[in-house]
Design a protein around this motif. Structure first.
Motif, PDB file in Angstrom:
ATOM      1  N   PHE A 263    -130.980   6.083 -23.745  1.00  0.00           N
ATOM      2  CA  PHE A 263    -129.409   5.939 -24.871  1.00  0.00           C
ATOM      3  C   PHE A 263    -128.797   4.554 -23.452  1.00  0.00           C
ATOM      4  O   PHE A 263    -128.767   5.258 -22.479  1.00  0.00           O
ATOM      5  N   PRO A 264    -127.561   4.573 -24.243  1.00  0.00           N
ATOM      6  CA  PRO A 264    -127.198   4.557 -25.114  1.00  0.00           C
ATOM      7  C   PRO A 264    -128.153   3.211 -26.176  1.00  0.00           C
ATOM      8  O   PRO A 264    -128.341   2.254 -25.970  1.00  0.00           O
ATOM      9  N   SER A 265    -128.056   4.304 -27.291  1.00  0.00           N
ATOM     10  CA  SER A 265    -128.855   3.062 -28.374  1.00  0.00           C
ATOM     11  C   SER A 265    -127.502   2.185 -29.634  1.00  0.00           C
ATOM     12  O   SER A 265    -126.968   3.041 -29.915  1.00  0.00           O
ATOM     13  N   ILE A 266    -128.544   1.168 -28.815  1.00  0.00           N
ATOM     14  CA  ILE A 266    -127.223   0.342 -29.754  1.00  0.00           C
ATOM     15  C   ILE A 266    -128.268  -0.470 -30.893  1.00  0.00           C
ATOM     16  O   ILE A 266    -128.620  -1.360 -30.857  1.00  0.00           O
ATOM     17  N   ASN A 267    -126.947  -0.400 -32.100  1.00  0.00           N
ATOM     18  CA  ASN A 267    -127.211  -1.673 -33.624  1.00  0.00           C
ATOM     19  C   ASN A 267    -127.368  -3.238 -33.220  1.00  0.00           C
ATOM     20  O   ASN A 267    -127.062  -3.124 -32.348  1.00  0.00           O
ATOM     21  N   MET A 268    -128.261  -3.300 -33.769  1.00  0.00           N
ATOM     22  CA  MET A 268    -128.066  -5.166 -34.204  1.00  0.00           C
ATOM     23  C   MET A 268    -128.972  -5.478 -35.608  1.00  0.00           C
ATOM     24  O   MET A 268    -130.131  -4.637 -35.768  1.00  0.00           O
TER      25      MET A 268
ATOM     26  N   GLY B 162    -125.192  -1.916 -21.300  1.00  0.00           N
ATOM     27  CA  GLY B 162    -125.646  -1.203 -20.816  1.00  0.00           C
ATOM     28  C   GLY B 162    -126.897  -0.385 -21.803  1.00  0.00           C
ATOM     29  O   GLY B 162    -127.216   0.840 -21.657  1.00  0.00           O
ATOM     30  N   ALA B 163    -127.203  -1.207 -22.557  1.00  0.00           N
ATOM     31  CA  ALA B 163    -128.371  -0.676 -23.453  1.00  0.00           C
ATOM     32  C   ALA B 163    -129.371   0.078 -22.887  1.00  0.00           C
ATOM     33  O   ALA B 163    -129.927  -0.476 -22.485  1.00  0.00           O
ATOM     34  N   GLY B 164    -129.782   1.515 -23.409  1.00  0.00           N
ATOM     35  CA  GLY B 164    -130.559   1.675 -23.009  1.00  0.00           C
ATOM     36  C   GLY B 164    -132.119   1.527 -24.472  1.00  0.00           C
ATOM     37  O   GLY B 164    -132.838   1.257 -23.807  1.00  0.00           O
ATOM     38  N   GLU B 165    -131.375   0.511 -25.250  1.00  0.00           N
ATOM     39  CA  GLU B 165    -132.242   0.778 -26.085  1.00  0.00           C
ATOM     40  C   GLU B 165    -131.574  -0.399 -27.789  1.00  0.00           C
ATOM     41  O   GLU B 165    -130.329  -0.536 -27.472  1.00  0.00           O
TER      42      GLU B 165
END
Length: 496
Positions: A213-218, A260-263
């Motif tokens: 986390f945070p999980s950020i979409n792409m 700060g993307a975790g994934e």
């Protein structure tokens, strides 16, 4: 990597304000969200926001997925005065979007209201007859929304704006449709999505799907060459376009440094469609000291042992496969173009590579029977999947499935709800087949969930995956849902 030059540059000294709204699914519209579990930043809105900002406009975003964001809060936001208000509309959110337009127009009567996204694109100009907006935008919106905003700001005619339909005149008004907007050929020319418009920390993905986390979409590609009957493809079309590897790496670096993307969760329809590009991207990721963990979606016929092994080394820990059915004939009828052998092989190859697999299944596809749906459940149970998602086939506007069902005398359509877009959220079948009743179909789906997730062996594996408090909360949330579905199935069976 090219500069972001697809969107026209700013030119106004006193820019107009634009509000972009992401409406909730209609079944969640009447109550506030208590949490953002299962939600992610609406990438479509974020991409439109960055294009508008690059075009010189002041942009704000309002996402109904966020706790506390409701119509009362929206009325407060609208006091800021917006020249244009745009809503990103899916079929599942159409009913709530239309109501939001009515309420927002009362609070901001001078604004130009625009709808865009999959649902308006599927309906075409007719969407204006049911939604109350001034303008409907079709297809990809990054170029269109800037052209339209400039016309609104300058109080000019919309005739030169491509890719829209709009009302002209009053009582009765005329609906004018302009020339189509060509798709963006080079995705590298688009600016990165305006994630700064959202509070990233308020979004969370379910623990069953995410680990970090945070999980950020792409999204790094657009278009799909396949012809699944249940899928709507007119928004991006059948021709595939890809961001360059350099651009993808640049955007990942920004996600890590600024947000700060975790994934990263790649939401491309088929991440490995271009195998050479996928390999090159993984090799670039491996040049990083510590590659960011990521997950993606693909097809079972577009992966192999070499590719999956490299993906795992590059940080991929989870891959989603659209499996749809455990019956070969149903797969053939829906145009999926895969075999059960390919499914089993892909999931096993992913397991050997150390990548978790997520399987997506659809019940009540055309040709499904009680027996074929039982085959699908058993097939899911036989696979080493980490996540299984069981849904009901929905005859979305613009899909082949909708046309097939409408023209098959063996399908019983719920005509009273067929064009009621709020009905697409209420978990009641919109059509049935053979001797399978609607209540039985619901029970089949809920039992598939309980049979998959309540196995002791699965629960033990799931507990071993937990690595954060956010995941614990997500598992509790998911467990409550599964228990509710199981009890519902029991009472349906008892009261029959």
């Amino acid at each position: 990597m090219k500069s972001h030059d697809a969107v026209p540059q700013a030119r106004d000294a006193d820019p107009m304000k634009v509000l972009l709204i992401f409406p909730p699914p209609s079944d969640k519209y009447s109550r506030d969200y208590k949490n953002a579990i299962g939600s992610g930043v609406p990438l479509g809105v974020a991409h439109l926001g960055s294009s508008l900002e690059r075009g010189g406009f002041k942009v704000e975003a309002f996402d109904f997925q966020i706790p506390g964001n409701n119509n009362t809060r929206l009325r407060e936001v609208l006091r800021g005065g917006f020249g244009m208000i745009g809503l990103s509309v899916f079929t599942l959110s159409a009913h709530s979007a239309y109501d939001i337009i009515g309420k927002a127009r009362e609070a901001s009567p001078g604004s130009t209201f625009v709808v865009g996204g999959p649902h308006p694109t599927a309906l075409g100009p007719a969407v204006l007859d049911e939604c109350g907006a001034d303008v409907a935008a079709f297809g990809e919106g990054e170029i269109t929304i800037v052209e339209l905003a400039r016309a609104v700001a300058a109080r000019e005619s919309f005739d030169a704006v491509k890719g829209i339909a709009f009302r002209r005149g009053y009582l009765p008004s005329e609906i004018v449709t302009t020339a189509p907007q060509p798709p963006v050929e080079d995705l590298d020319t688009l600016p990165p999505p305006a994630l700064h418009l959202f509070d990233i920390k308020k979004y969370a993905q379910p623990g069953a799907a995410s680990l970090y986390f945070p999980s950020i979409n792409m999204i790094t590609s657009r278009g799909c060459p396949y012809d699944c009957s249940f899928c709507f493809k007119k928004l991006w079309g059948p021709r595939c376009r890809f961001m360059s590897v350099g651009r993808v790496m640049s955007d990942i670096a920004e996600l890590r440094a600024k947000h700060g993307a975790g994934e990263v969760a790649f939401f491309d329809d088929t991440f490995t469609l271009d195998r050479d590009r996928a390999l090159s991207l993984c090799e670039k990721m491996l040049e990083e000291k510590k590659p960011l963990p990521w997950r993606c979606n693909s097809r079972v016929d577009r992966v192999d042992a070499e590719l999956l092994a490299l993906m795992r080394r590059a940080g991929c820990y989870s891959i989603g496969f659209g499996i749809e059915s455990g019956n070969a004939e149903v797969l053939k009828k829906c145009g999926k173009g895969i075999t059960l052998e390919q499914v089993r092989n892909a999931v096993e190859l992913a397991r050997r590579a150390g990548i978790e697999s997520r399987g997506y299944f659809i019940f009540n596809l055309h040709g499904d029977t009680r027996e074929t749906m039982e085959e699908t459940t058993r097939f899911a149970l036989s696979l080493p999947l980490t996540v299984a998602n069981f849904t009901m086939a929905l005859p979305y506007i613009g899909t082949r499935l909708r046309e097939i069902v409408e023209n098959d005398p063996g399908c019983r359509v719920d005509s009273a709800r067929w064009n009621d877009w709020s009905a697409y959220c209420d978990k009641e079948p919109l059509f049935t087949q053979g001797d399978v009743r609607a209540d039985e179909l619901k029970k089949i789906i809920s039992r598939a969930y309980s049979r998959f997730y309540l196995r002791p062996s699965y629960i033990l594996r799931a507990l071993k995956r937990v690595n954060s408090f956010e995941q614990v909360k997500s598992y509790i949330f998911a467990a409550g849902w599964i228990l509710s579905a199981t009890l519902s199935s029991f009472f349906v069976k008892k009261n029959r």
